[in-house]
Each structure stands twice: as structure tokens, then as C-alpha cells.
Write a protein that holds these residues in place. Structure first.
Motif, PDB file in Angstrom:
ATOM      1  N   LYS A 169       0.841  -1.230  -0.046  1.00  8.55           N
ATOM      2  CA  LYS A 169      -0.222  -0.013  -0.033  1.00  8.55           C
ATOM      3  C   LYS A 169       1.142   1.128   0.093  1.00  8.55           C
ATOM      4  O   LYS A 169       1.035   1.778   0.775  1.00  8.55           O
ATOM      5  CB  LYS A 169      -1.047  -0.051   1.252  1.00  8.55           C
ATOM      6  N   MET A 180       5.153   8.834  -5.461  1.00  6.27           N
ATOM      7  CA  MET A 180       5.729   9.802  -4.293  1.00  6.27           C
ATOM      8  C   MET A 180       7.198   9.028  -3.937  1.00  6.27           C
ATOM      9  O   MET A 180       7.229   7.911  -4.245  1.00  6.27           O
ATOM     10  CB  MET A 180       4.601   9.622  -3.008  1.00  6.27           C
ATOM     11  N   LYS A 197       3.063  21.229   9.001  1.00 10.56           N
ATOM     12  CA  LYS A 197       2.136  21.390   8.116  1.00 10.56           C
ATOM     13  C   LYS A 197       2.692  21.839   6.711  1.00 10.56           C
ATOM     14  O   LYS A 197       2.087  21.315   5.637  1.00 10.56           O
ATOM     15  CB  LYS A 197       1.327  22.568   8.479  1.00 10.56           C
ATOM     16  N   LYS A 204       3.222  21.596  -1.547  1.00  6.61           N
ATOM     17  CA  LYS A 204       3.941  22.170  -0.414  1.00  6.61           C
ATOM     18  C   LYS A 204       3.698  21.843   0.875  1.00  6.61           C
ATOM     19  O   LYS A 204       3.999  22.296   2.035  1.00  6.61           O
ATOM     20  CB  LYS A 204       4.399  23.767  -0.545  1.00  6.61           C
ATOM     21  N   THR A 205       2.278  21.250   1.087  1.00  8.78           N
ATOM     22  CA  THR A 205       1.829  21.372   2.375  1.00  8.78           C
ATOM     23  C   THR A 205       1.545  19.733   2.637  1.00  8.78           C
ATOM     24  O   THR A 205       1.263  19.041   1.625  1.00  8.78           O
ATOM     25  CB  THR A 205       0.583  21.972   2.488  1.00  8.78           C
ATOM     26  N   ARG A 206       1.509  19.599   3.868  1.00  7.33           N
ATOM     27  CA  ARG A 206       1.134  17.989   4.374  1.00  7.33           C
ATOM     28  C   ARG A 206      -0.087  17.436   4.047  1.00  7.33           C
ATOM     29  O   ARG A 206      -0.725  16.736   3.491  1.00  7.33           O
ATOM     30  CB  ARG A 206       1.342  17.913   5.803  1.00  7.33           C
ATOM     31  N   LEU A 242      -0.101  16.716   0.298  1.00 10.28           N
ATOM     32  CA  LEU A 242       0.350  15.409   0.067  1.00 10.28           C
ATOM     33  C   LEU A 242      -0.728  14.307   0.322  1.00 10.28           C
ATOM     34  O   LEU A 242      -0.809  13.442  -0.251  1.00 10.28           O
ATOM     35  CB  LEU A 242       1.415  15.266   1.033  1.00 10.28           C
ATOM     36  N   ASN A 243      -1.599  14.662   1.626  1.00 11.58           N
ATOM     37  CA  ASN A 243      -2.772  13.691   1.752  1.00 11.58           C
ATOM     38  C   ASN A 243      -3.673  13.714   0.713  1.00 11.58           C
ATOM     39  O   ASN A 243      -3.970  12.382   0.397  1.00 11.58           O
ATOM     40  CB  ASN A 243      -3.350  14.069   3.142  1.00 11.58           C
ATOM     41  N   CYS A 266      -3.295  14.097  -2.459  1.00 16.73           N
ATOM     42  CA  CYS A 266      -2.369  13.245  -3.494  1.00 16.73           C
ATOM     43  C   CYS A 266      -2.492  11.908  -3.251  1.00 16.73           C
ATOM     44  O   CYS A 266      -2.531  11.049  -4.168  1.00 16.73           O
ATOM     45  CB  CYS A 266      -1.046  13.838  -3.791  1.00 16.73           C
ATOM     46  N   ALA A 267      -2.352  11.362  -2.096  1.00 18.98           N
ATOM     47  CA  ALA A 267      -2.190  10.083  -1.676  1.00 18.98           C
ATOM     48  C   ALA A 267      -3.531   9.501  -1.824  1.00 18.98           C
ATOM     49  O   ALA A 267      -3.701   8.366  -2.503  1.00 18.98           O
ATOM     50  CB  ALA A 267      -1.688  10.118  -0.327  1.00 18.98           C
ATOM     51  N   GLU A 280      -4.250   8.968  -5.610  1.00 20.81           N
ATOM     52  CA  GLU A 280      -3.298   8.026  -6.200  1.00 20.81           C
ATOM     53  C   GLU A 280      -3.551   6.702  -5.881  1.00 20.81           C
ATOM     54  O   GLU A 280      -3.823   5.810  -6.675  1.00 20.81           O
ATOM     55  CB  GLU A 280      -1.857   8.179  -5.957  1.00 20.81           C
ATOM     56  N   ASN A 281      -3.694   6.440  -4.363  1.00 23.28           N
ATOM     57  CA  ASN A 281      -4.036   5.075  -3.877  1.00 23.28           C
ATOM     58  C   ASN A 281      -4.715   5.155  -2.750  1.00 23.28           C
ATOM     59  O   ASN A 281      -4.017   5.234  -1.651  1.00 23.28           O
ATOM     60  CB  ASN A 281      -2.587   4.529  -3.682  1.00 23.28           C
ATOM     61  N   ALA A 311      -3.887   2.731   0.219  1.00 21.55           N
ATOM     62  CA  ALA A 311      -2.685   3.457   0.980  1.00 21.55           C
ATOM     63  C   ALA A 311      -2.812   4.254   1.819  1.00 21.55           C
ATOM     64  O   ALA A 311      -2.365   4.353   2.992  1.00 21.55           O
ATOM     65  CB  ALA A 311      -1.434   3.605  -0.063  1.00 21.55           C
ATOM     66  N   ALA A 312      -3.744   5.379   1.383  1.00 27.36           N
ATOM     67  CA  ALA A 312      -4.055   6.564   2.233  1.00 27.36           C
ATOM     68  C   ALA A 312      -4.817   6.000   3.371  1.00 27.36           C
ATOM     69  O   ALA A 312      -4.584   6.408   4.565  1.00 27.36           O
ATOM     70  CB  ALA A 312      -4.670   7.467   1.617  1.00 27.36           C
ATOM     71  N   LEU A 371      -5.327   7.739   6.973  1.00 29.99           N
ATOM     72  CA  LEU A 371      -6.051   9.265   6.566  1.00 29.99           C
ATOM     73  C   LEU A 371      -7.761   9.014   6.422  1.00 29.99           C
ATOM     74  O   LEU A 371      -8.083   7.947   6.191  1.00 29.99           O
ATOM     75  CB  LEU A 371      -5.458   9.566   4.866  1.00 29.99           C
TER      76      LEU A 371
END
Lengths: 504, 327
Positions: A90, A95, A110, B170-172, B175-176, B178-179, B182-183, B186-187, B192
Motif C-alpha cells: 500500500k 511519491m 504542516k 508544499k503542504t502536508r 500530500l494527503n 494526492c495520496a 493516487e492510492n 494506501a492512504a 487518513l
């Protein structure tokens, strides 16, 4: 530190009318590796998914570190320190390793900064594992991906680890490395559950073994006080013989001549270099090699899926170059190819077993209409002969468990009565009972004079089952050896590219 | 020179609604939802923005109205696809038809209650949406006209695009997002909250699309309500997402380019008059100019499929609903 990390008591889980787990008891202590053993469909993964928050048990209790808990979601599971390494990784492909490792960890800043790569690197050094934090997942080999998964769960604070068939995609060397990591973590007091079908691995790495049969926990034994034979019997429920037959070959004649074959992949990279060998009638020729040494390309070239770059492939003296896959099937090369992704090639996942039979045979019947009756009959016979456990022949292949999917695929290929059969990783993910059934079936084909190309990963099995073993390394043949007289160590050396003197 | 500056000016003005739509759709797709309802969302925003501006004469309230109507439309989409797991393509197409219908029905009602005349916003509103630009800076020769003499919505679109780029890259939290796109498995395994992330981003994305609608009805329509105002710009926005390779920063360039195609059509006569060798431009039928963005999109699709790079592609799980217990 012999404290209990996990205690499951009387866990039952049903899906509709199917009982996946019934009254399961299991406990794992700190500083211990517990192997969870069971045939396909015995409920191992379901049980572990209840720990990782994917499913919820119908009844029974879960205690973590001696405290009764209710795990509602993966988030809960994470909070309790449980980390699961899934059979299918997973990870987010586009990335970097670092971003995957940090994903979902809520102590991070953040705004992303470049220091996160350093942070991950430092953490890796601390736990003694190695990964390039900036490398993208899609650039990684399977073993690297697995390392990232492990680092990730450790980073997020897991001290209870569950690994679902972690070695299925690893080479022997990579497996050894993984086991070293697990042993190191055991010393640090982690509790580890490992699911595997490979009994020699169970013996090598675990402290205790819990055996599931048909959804019930039938026994827990100490590894040091048991044998492979005992484990197998507990798993299957009756005595079994663990030797593989190797009937003598009483056929003559060459079926396949592969002559100085070179093959390139879609990016133009040469994957097979100057490969030459013969496959005889009534022979099982094993193909060994580290994953990605050109096994896939060899199979695909013979099946007509990859163009031949240089050299030739002759089937009964006839050149098959330029023939379409269908023409090649017609002249009698059956290919049963089970890639890493079980449902990727060969079967259409959302079609029923019956329809998957039609896929390969429809062009043989006359007229524009599909003969569903014939296909249903064929499906029924495959289901019966290979003991595929399925509600009906109209069930979508996607809904079957991994092992049963493989049985359907192999059954269909053998039913086509080919004179050359190519199987790649035919028993991957299959339990011992199903594996032996497939070895028997391959032997039957051999006795009928079929030439079998057996791409495998378990060297012990290959030495017992095959007549000769061809070893590939970086797309080149490093040796073709007689299986009766070769040792596993010789094969291992050839696989890593050591010069082969034992050419047969 | 003036012709070229005017052309650039017109290109920016025509490209801005596309930038809103594209930015909104990028955000939506990054979180894993292929919302084909941009056209409908823009229509809803177009009506709401115009109606509030027409009734109150307050631009800020009008933009708020357009944003909220966009959010509302996207909420319907999110509820259907995330909670009820409906097919994303079908839902998106339905949203286009629904949003267009709602806006045109309400628009028709607005025209009727204005005695059958086209509703027009008042003078104060007209001033607020005029190309007043940035004081002092707009007086710089050439550069002033090219960069500092637009209406306030142009700058708003740019700011939003840059903010969304920053958020995603640029932010966390980004990134979440995008996760999840994408998958999602996985997230999910990372703990999440998939559904919450999807809802939030679909809705904000829809709101941004709604702002694009308000731009069309207020600025392009020069304060006059037109029942067919959006007319395909939502679809061009969806195409632009591919052109921009799911990157809001590239969307700025993309919308400028696509805006240029529209401007080309309007300014063809200017070019023909200024440069004699361009005199053929007036002879090209306008349908050819209208076709250009779509031709370019097709070309981009071909190029991006040949390129086979892992980055700059559609998020892997975009268009696929996530159901945790599915194998």
C-alpha cells in the motif's frame, strides 16, 4: 519480556453465509515471531484484517497489551501500535520513499520542507535499515518497496507487526535479509506475526506457530518442537506425503528449439541475450533465476507476445517467428502464465469462470454464436478436477481467493491439451495441498509427452520435480543442469552469475 | 504593437474563467474524483453570481454566492459518488445537465420577472467589475496594460491558482490529498480520513468552478444575463486539466493559451488590418477558431500518452470509487 502483545479470544467473522473465522484463539508475546499457517481460504488474512481495522469481528474479544479494545478503523489500529505489511503493497507509486513513510503521521509540520528526507534517513540509520528517501516508489524493486513499508509502520510507532506473505515476491537472498530484520526487531521486543505458505521459512524464522484450518485455530505449537511434516498434517487435517514424484521420461524427440534468442522489452532494453536451449517431449525443464532475470520475457517470446529481436524459436522444426499468439496456441503451445499480479494476464477478473473458459476457446467453435453450454461443462470439470472452491461456475473470478484463481487458469491451459506447456510461478501463493495437486497434474502432462517449461522460485521443488534446470542471470543462461545431480547451492551460485561448468 | 498588447489583454480576459474551472477541477481530480460536471457547476455559479450582483449590487456577496452555489453542486456530486458510490462519469455528466438546467430555468424566471427583458446589473456593480486595474502600476507603458489593468477577478483567479499549487505541492494536507487520489487503499492504511478529504476537496473545487461561472456571467456578459453564457467553457476547462498536467501553475499558462484562441477569433480583423500578411485571418470561418482548443487538446493527449512519464499524469485512482472492504 514475555508479555502478551495480542490476545484474540473466540473471534468469529462471517460474510453472509460464509464463515471466515470461527472461534479463533491466538496470542502473540513481546519479543516473539509467531507464524500463522493455514491453507488457502483458511481465514488468515481475514483474521489479520480484523487487527488492522479493515473488518470488524462479529463476536469475540481482542486484547492489546492486556487491555480489551475495539478496532473500528485502520486509524485505531495504528494508534494501538499495530502495523500491517500487506501482501499487495500500500504505497503511492509517484511519491518518494520519504513521503510514503511520513504519510498519515500527524506529528509532522504542516508545510513540507526538504529536511523531511534527512529525518527519514536518520530514522533508517537508527533502526539499521537502508532506503533512499528521495527515490520514487515506481523506481523501486519489490524488495525495496517492502523495506519502505516496514520502515513506514515502524516510523509510525508500530511495535506489533503483521506481515502477510512477505516472502512471496522475494528472492532467497532478499528473504534472508528480511528475516534478519525481523529477528533484530524481535530482540527489541516487538511482537511479530508472519503469514507464509513456505514451511521451511516457518521453521527458520518463527518461535511458535498457530495453525488455522477452515477458519478455526486448530493448534499452536513451538517451532523448535515440531517438524514440517507435523505442521502439514495439522494444516491439512490428515497425513500427507511430502515427496514429489519424478516419473521417468519415456518419450523422445525435441519439441522446442530456442536458438540464440535475444529479446528486447518495450523500452528497447535487451532482456534476453543469446539464449539457446532445447525442450524435449516428456520433459520438465525448470527455469530458475533471481526475479527479473528474463523469465517473463522468455515465456512471452515463446507465446508470441514479445517480438524476437535476434535468433529463432522452432517448434517441431517450424519457425514460430512472426506468428500471432493465437496461431502459436493453435500449433500447440499452451501458455499458463501467472504474473506477479495474479489477475493481470490470463484471466478476465470480472468475468465468470465459464466466460473465462470461452475466452481461450471461442474461436474454435463454428458460427458467430458463443457456445456457453460447452464452456460451462468445461468450467464444471475444471472446478471438480482441481477442487476449486467457488460458490458456482458463474462466479466472477475476481471473487475467488488467489489460489483458486490459479487453479482455474492452470486448469484451462491444461484442458487445451497443448504439446508445450509454459507455467510461470504456478504455485505462487498456493498452500501445500494445492501445490502438490498442481505438481501431480504437471507430471501427468509430462507422462503424456508434453514438454513443460516450469518457471519457478522454490529451488527445492525444482530440483525434485524437473528433469533439467536452466538458470538465467541478467537475461543470459548461466547453466543448464541435470536436476538429479545438482545441489541447491550450485543453482544459487549460477543464479548470481557464477560461471556454470555443469552444462548438460 | 498595440494590436499585440490588445490581443494579450483579450487573451487573459478570455482565459480567466478557464483558469477558475481548471484549478477547481485539478483540485477535485487530485483527490481522486473525475468530476465531469464542471460545465454544470459553472452554470450554477454564473446564475448565483449574477443574481446576487443584480439584486444587491455587491461584488463580494456575488462572488460568495457563486462560490456557495458551486459548493452546493459539488456536494451533490460528492454525496452521490463518495457516500453512495455512484459511477463518477455518469454522475458528472448528470451534474452538467442538472446545473445547466437549474441555471437556465432560474435565468428564465429572472428574465420573466424583468418583463421579458434581459436583466442588467446596476452602474455601481458595473464599476466594480470594470477593468480598473491596479492604480499607478497600470500607467506603466506596455507592462501596465498587459499585467496591471484587469478587473479584480483576474487577479483572484491567479491568486487561487497559486494557492492551490502551494497547497497540493508544499503542504502536508496537500500530500494527503494526492495520496488519496493516487492510492486510496494506501492512504486508508496510513490512517487518513479518505471520505472527509474527498468531500472537502470536491466541494472547494466546485466552489472555484462556480467563481469561473460568475466571471462568465458578469465580466464576459458585461453585466447582461445570457441564458447560454457558459457554452462549453466548462468542457474546455476539463480538457485544460490534461494540458496542465494536473498542475495549477501550468494551468495559468494553459488558460492564457486557450484564452488566446478565443481572442484570436475576436481580434482577427485587427491583425488583418495591422499586418498585411495576416489578411487571410479574416477569411477563416469562426468555427475553425472555436475548434482550435479542442484540436490542441487532442494533440496534447497524444503527446502525453507517448511521453509515458510517471509524474504529470492523471492521479491513478481518479475516477474510481474507493470501498474499503473490496478485495
Amino acid at each position: 519480556m514475555q508479555k502478551e502483545a495480542i490476545r484474540l479470544t473466540g473471534i468469529t467473522k462471517t460474510f453472509g453465509s460464509v464463515v471466515a473465522n470461527r472461534n479463533v484463539h491466538l496470542e502473540v508475546r513481546r519479543g516473539e515471531i509467531l507464524a500463522l499457517l493455514g491453507e488457502n481460504g483458511s481465514g488468515k488474512t481475514t483474521l489479520m484484517n480484523m487487527l488492522s481495522g479493515i473488518y470488524r469481528p462479529d463476536s469475540g474479544s481482542i486484547e492489546i497489551n492486556g487491555v480489551p479494545v475495539v478496532i473500528q478503523s485502520p486509524e485505531d489500529s495504528k494508534r494501538l501500535g499495530i502495523g500491517m505489511i500487506h501482501q499487495h503493497f500500500k504505497l503511492v507509486e509517484v511519491m518518494s520513499a520519504a513521503d510514503n513513510i511520513l504519510l498519515g503521521s500527524n506529528q509532522e509540520k504542516k508545510i513540507l520542507s526538504a529536511s523531511r528526507f534527512e529525518k527519514v534517513k536518520a530514522f533508517c540509520e537508527e533502526i539499521g535499515m537502508e532506503v533512499d528517501p528521495k527515490k520514487k516508489i515506481y523506481d523501486m524493486a519489490v524488495s525495496e518497496k517492502q523495506t519502505v513499508e516496514i520502515i513506514k509502520v515502524l516510523y509510525q510507532g508500530a511495535d506489533i507487526l503483521i506481515l502477510d506473505e512477505p516472502t512471496a515476491v522475494l528472492t532467497p537472498q532478499e528473504t534472508e535479509r528480511l528475516f534478519d530484520i525481523l529477528r533484530k526487531m524481535r530482540e527489541k521486543g516487538a511482537a511479530i506475526i508472519i503469514i507464509t505458505h513456505k514451511l521451511n521459512e516457518v521453521m527458520a524464522v518463527s518461535d511458535r506457530v498457530t495453525i488455522l484450518r477452515k477458519g478455526e485455530s486448530v493448534a499452536t505449537v513451538e517451532t523448535a518442537k515440531t517438524t514440517i511434516k507435523e505442521l502439514t498434517e495439522l494444516m491439512v487435517g490428515h497425513a500427507v506425503s511430502l515427496s514429489i514424484d519424478r516419473p521417468d521420461n519415456d518419450h523422445t524427440g525435441t519439441l522446442l528449439n530456442v536458438h540464440h534468442l535475444s529479446v528486447c522489452d518495450e523500452h528497447g532494453v535487451e532482456r534476453l541475450k543469446d539464449v539457446s536451449f532445447d525442450l524435449n517431449s516428456g520433459e520438465i525443464l525448470g527455469v530458475a533465476g533471481v526475479a527479473g532475470s528474463g523469465q517473463k520475457e522468455l515465456c512471452e517470446a515463446i507465446a508470441g507476445l514479445l517480438p524476437i529481436h535476434k535468433g529463432a524459436i522452432l517448434f517441431k522444426k517450424e519457425n514460430i517467428e512472426g506468428k500471432s499468439p493465437r496461431e502459436i496456441i493453435k500449433i500447440g503451445i499452451g501458455m499458463s502464465f501467472i504474473p506477479e499480479d495474479r489477475l493481470g494476464m490470463g484471466l478476465a477478473a470480472s468475468l465468470s469462470i465459464t466466460d473465462n473458459m470461452i475466452l481461450k476457446n471461442y474461436h474454435r467453435s463454428k458460427g458467430p454464436l458463443v457456445n456457453r453450454k460447452k464452456a460451462a461443462k468445461q468450467a464444471q470439470s475444471v472446478v471438480e478436477r482441481y477442487q476449486v472452491s467457488t460458490p458456482s461456475i458463474h462466479t466472477a473470478v475476481r471473487k475467488l481467493s488467489g489460489g483458486n484463481v490459479q487453479k482455474v487458469l492452470l486448469g484451462r491451459e491444461i484442458d487445451a491439451a497443448p504439446s508445450v506447456l509454459i507455467t510461470a510461478y504456478a504455485v505462487r501463493g498456493l498452500d501445500i495441498h494445492s501445490s502438490y495437486m498442481i505438481y501431480d497434474e504437471i507430471n501427468k502432462q509430462k507422462q503424456n509427452g508434453v514438454g513443460v517449461l516450469f518457471v519457478g522460485e522454490d529451488l527445492d521443488v525444482m530440483l525434485e520435480l524437473c528433469d533439467r534446470v536452466l538458470v538465467l542471470c541478467h537475461g543470459e543462461i548461466t547453466g543448464i543442469v541435470d536436476a538429479k545431480t545438482t545441489t541447491k547451492e550450485t543453482l544459487g551460485l549460477l543464479m548470481t552469475g557464477a560461471e556454470g561448468e555443469a552444462k548438460a | 504593437m498595440n494590436t499585440i498588447i490588445n490581443f494579450f489583454f483579450a487573451a487573459v480576459r478570455s482565459g480567466t474563467p478557464l483558469l477558475f474551472g481548471t484549478t477547481g477541477e485539478i483540485l477535485t481530480q487530485k483527490s481522486g474524483s473525475l468530476n465531469l460536471g464542471v460545465e454544470g457547476l459553472m452554470y450554477m455559479g454564473a446564475f448565483a453570481g449574477f443574481f446576487v450582483a443584480y439584486k444587491t449590487g455587491n461584488l463580494l456577496l456575488a462572488l460568495l454566492g457563486a462560490f456557495l452555489f458551486g459548493v452546493l453542486g459539488a456536494l451533490v456530486y460528492a454525496f452521490l459518488t463518495v457516500t453512495l458510490q455512484a459511477n463518477q462519469n455518469v454522475t458528472g455528466l448528470a451534474l452538467t445537465i442538472f446545473g445547466t438546467g437549474v441555471a437556465q430555468m432560474l435565468g428564465f424566471w429572472m428574465i420573466q420577472s424583468n418583463d421579458g427583458l434581459k436583466p442588467i446589473v446596476n452602474d455601481s456593480m458595473m464599476r466594480q467589475i470594470s477593468d480598473s486595474g491596479i492604480p499607478y502600476l497600470r500607467d506603466i507603458p506596455v507592462i501596465g496594460k498587459m499585467f496591471f489593468s484587469y478587473n479584480v477577478l483576474v487577479y483572484l483567479a491567479l491568486i487561487i491558482a497559486v494557492l492551490v499549487w502551494f497547497y497540493l505541492n508544499k503542504t502536508r494536507a496537500g500530500l494527503n490529498v494526492c495520496a488519496v487520489g493516487e492510492n486510496p487503499a494506501a492512504a486508508d492504511a496510513s490512517g487518513l480520513a479518505i471520505n472527509r478529504i474527498k468531500y472537502v476537496n470536491i466541494m472547494i473545487g466546485g466552489g472555484i468552478c462556480g467563481l469561473g461561472g460568475a466571471y462568465i456571467s458578469l465580466i464576459n456578459g458585461i453585466g447582461n444575463w445570457d441564458n447560454n453564457c457558459v457554452s462549453g467553457q466548462g468542457w474546455i476547462s476539463v480538457a485544460l486539466v490534461i494540458f496542465a498536467a494536473w498542475n495549477p501553475a501550468k494551468a495559468i499558462l494553459g488558460s492564457l493559451l486557450f484564452g488566446a484562441f478565443t481572442a484570436l477569433q475576436i481580434r482577427a480583423a485587427d491583425f488583418a488590418a495591422e499586418f498585411s500578411f495576416l489578411s487571410f485571418m479574416t477569411k477563416i470561418p469562426s468555427a475553425v477558431y472555436q475548434m482550435l482548443p479542442f484540436v490542441i487538446t487532442a494533440v496534447i493527449l497524444i503527446i502525453s500518452s507517448i511521453r509515458q512519464k510517471k509524474e504529470g499524469n492523471q492521479p491513478a485512482a481518479c475516477g474510481i470509487n474507493y470501498y474499503r472492504e473490496e478485495r
